[in-house]
Design a protein around this motif. Structure first.
Motif, short mmCIF file in Angstrom:
data_model
loop_
_atom_site.label_atom_id
_atom_site.label_comp_id
_atom_site.label_asym_id
_atom_site.label_seq_id
_atom_site.Cartn_x
_atom_site.Cartn_y
_atom_site.Cartn_z
N LYS A 117 0.91 -1.25 -0.02
CA LYS A 117 0.00 -0.01 -0.05
C LYS A 117 0.81 1.37 0.11
O LYS A 117 0.52 2.35 -0.62
N MET A 118 2.06 1.09 0.72
CA MET A 118 2.95 2.35 0.57
C MET A 118 3.39 2.60 -0.83
O MET A 118 3.43 3.74 -1.22
N ALA A 119 3.58 1.52 -1.34
CA ALA A 119 3.91 1.61 -2.89
C ALA A 119 3.00 2.37 -3.55
O ALA A 119 3.22 3.35 -4.69
N VAL A 120 1.77 1.77 -3.46
CA VAL A 120 0.49 2.39 -4.48
C VAL A 120 0.44 3.88 -3.86
O VAL A 120 0.03 4.60 -4.94
N LEU A 121 0.45 4.18 -2.69
CA LEU A 121 0.11 5.52 -2.14
C LEU A 121 1.32 6.48 -2.75
O LEU A 121 0.84 7.59 -3.31
N TYR A 122 2.36 6.09 -2.63
CA TYR A 122 3.51 6.75 -3.16
C TYR A 122 3.41 7.04 -4.59
O TYR A 122 3.49 8.15 -5.22
N GLY A 123 2.88 5.99 -5.33
CA GLY A 123 2.88 6.07 -6.67
C GLY A 123 1.64 7.00 -6.93
O GLY A 123 1.73 8.00 -8.08
N GLN A 124 0.53 6.97 -6.61
CA GLN A 124 -0.56 7.92 -6.43
C GLN A 124 -0.42 9.29 -6.25
O GLN A 124 -0.68 9.93 -7.06
N MET A 125 0.41 9.57 -5.14
CA MET A 125 0.77 10.94 -4.70
C MET A 125 1.62 11.56 -5.86
O MET A 125 1.63 12.75 -6.20
#
Ligand code: ADP
Ligand code: MG
Length: 524
Positions: A117-125
């Motif tokens: 999720k951190m990877a997803v969140l960072y990518g999204q940001m």
């Protein structure tokens, strides 16, 4: 006087908001670190989906620059042949922080429900793009695809797309692809180092990496042997604090306190349970949820000070094993000498742990001014904060000249600690704290492999000396042969000379000498 204008506004942060604001806590502190961390989280999920389930991992990692114009936007795709994810779980597995299938007491790489999720969140940001997932479990009829984002305000998944990719014909595994801003130049060496060290500790895996420059690296599988799978365990009473005890008392199906202690913990039988209950001034047939906060405090205190409880069992721990460590070090580092040791289980604060050490020397290893250290926790390579790690401290305080090593020397030391609770230092989980029991085990393990190196090196030294003596003697062979030929009838001088040389060379060849050519004797 309180007016609307001055009133404070109270509200709670969702986990997504919290980690959005504090992403450095999970390793996503800057574009270089984020790229490394994203690769690492996805690879570790891939490994967790394979080796604990008896599947030999095949993992494909592709890192690409998304467009020629933007130098700092990358796509990461990681494919594995693991157990897959049930379709119903996919949205939350990738779109809700602190959602995990690993919240049981079992030694896995991921344990916090955060990584993917951190990877997803960072990518999204950083790119505004969502994550794409393709997955099938072993029994699923179809391969499903998903396109998911995280709603940060509510910490819930937003499903942009989902559906059947195609019917399944026996494939199982997961492909995760996401986009993020990163810094390849500054993370390149760390990413390569991470993959190399992963290949060392998991030589039963096959890992392919395509980097943004188009370079393909293949870490081939060098053994079929896999570590014993980790098993789920009940908590040991000494590792349980007041809050956890309260949660367990609330969750248990046991009818009485006596039954609760026997059923929910390891190392507690009826005799021990009765003793603990009595010492805490409680009653065996109390209902678990009837205990007051004071009761719980007393019970935990009694448990902590009880000296007769059996230590935690370690048969649930998944150590790597001497053979696999040796294979891994040999395959990747190509050393001249390699050895490994797995220590017996030990305990700190109610948590079982096992320390393993490996040592590789010479061959293709480059000499350095001090031992190169490869640290691992639960099979995860730790690359940052080496200076703060207890293993570095131990390696540095050892007098290596005592083991026949003078620096610069080509020496690599591997230290692996496995436990359901690794005593990490700080939030980054990149270094292990100096817990005395752990430090002691690390020292014993390293000294053991160091002693083996010493034996090897002194044998090698002895053999070289003997070889030099033999070479010195060799020059007298023609004279000896001539003399013998005069005494022994019917044997030619050349024959005797040849035989003597053959015997000498045979002896020399049995030695472990780096370059045989410089000691094999020939006399023209
Ligand atoms: P953690 O690994 O700590 O559980 P993650 O956010 O990295 O947290 O992953 C969440 C969950 O998603 C995992 O617990 C696992 O059930 C599932 N998952 C993620 N990646 C994979 C994968 N490649 N194969 C199977 N399951 C996966
Ligand atoms: Mg994970």
């Amino acid at each position: 006087m309180a007016s609307e204008a001055t009133a404070e506004k109270f509200r709670a942060l969702t986990p997504s908001e919290f980690f959005y604001r504090n992403r450095e806590l999970a390793g996503f502190s800057n574009p270089a670190r984020a790229l490394y961390q994203a690769v690492r989280e996805l690879v570790e999920n891939a490994l967790d989906a394979t080796d604990p389930h008896g599947i030999h991992p095949t993992i494909k990692v592709i890192l690409q620059k998304v467009s020629a114009e933007r130098d700092n936007v990358f796509s990461i795709s990681v494919e594995d042949n693991g157990i897959g994810i049930p379709a119903a779980q996919v949205p939350r597995a990738f779109g809700q922080l602190l959602y995990s299938s690993k919240y049981v007491l079992r030694q896995t790489r991921g344990m916090f429900g955060l990584g993917a999720k951190m990877a997803v969140l960072y990518g999204q940001m950083t790119t505004g793009k969502s994550v794409e997932v393709l997955t099938s479990t072993i029994t699923a009829k179809n391969i499903y695809y998903f396109n998911i984002a995280i709603d940060v305000k509510t910490n819930t998944p937003i499903i942009h797309e989902k559906g059947v990719y195609r019917k399944n014909n026996g494939w199982h595994g997961t492909v995760v692809k996401l986009y993020l801003e990163g810094d390849w130049t500054r993370s390149k060496s760390k990413i390569y180092e991470y993959l190399k060290r992963t290949a060392i500790i998991a030589p039963y895996a096959e890992i392919v990496f395509e980097d943004p420059e188009g370079t393909i690296t293949y870490f081939e599988r060098s053994t079929r042997k896999m570590p014993p799978p980790p098993r789920e365990v009940k908590p040991h009473p000494k590792g349980v604090d007041i809050e956890m005890m309260k949660m367990m008392l609330k969750a248990t199906k046991a009818k009485t306190l006596l039954e609760f202690l026997i059923k929910e913990f390891q190392s507690i039988g009826e005799v021990t349970a009765r003793r603990l209950i009595e010492n805490a001034g409680l009653l065996p047939d109390m209902k678990p949820h009837e205990l007051s906060t004071e009761d719980v405090e007393r019970l935990v205190r009694v448990i902590k000070s009880d000296t007769k409880i059996k230590p935690p069992s370690a048969n649930h721990l998944s150590y790597v094993g001497e053979e696999i460590i040796k294979v891994g070090l040999k395959a990747i580092l190509k050393p001249e000498f390699v050895t490994a040791v797995t220590r017996k289980p030990s305990v700190y604060e109610g948590h079982a742990f096992i320390v393993e050490a490996g040592l590789a020397y010479g061959g293709e290893i480059q000499p350095e001014d001090r031992p190169v250290l490869y640290r691992y926790a639960n099979k995860i390579p730790l690359l940052y904060d080496e200076g703060a790690d207890v293993a570095r401290k131990v390696v540095d305080r050892i007098d290596w000249s005592h083991y026949g090593v003078t620096f610069p020397a080509p020496l690599v030391i591997l230290v692996h600690i496995c436990s359901t609770k690794v005593p990490y230092k700080g939030v980054g989980k990149e270094s292990v704290a100096d817990v005395p029991e752990v430090e002691h085990e690390i020292e014993l393990a390293i000294r053991e492999v160091a002693r083996r190196l010493k034996r090897y090196l002194s044998k090698k030294k002895r053999e070289r000396e003997e070889a030099e003596r033999a070479v010195a003697i060799a020059k007298y062979i023609p004279d000896v042969a001539r003399g013998l030929a005069k005494i022994v009838n019917n044997v030619k001088e050349e024959m005797i000379e040849k035989e003597l040389l053959k015997m000498l060379n045979m002896k020399l060849k049995s030695f472990k000498i780096n370059s045989v050519s410089d000691v094999v004797v020939s006399i023209e």
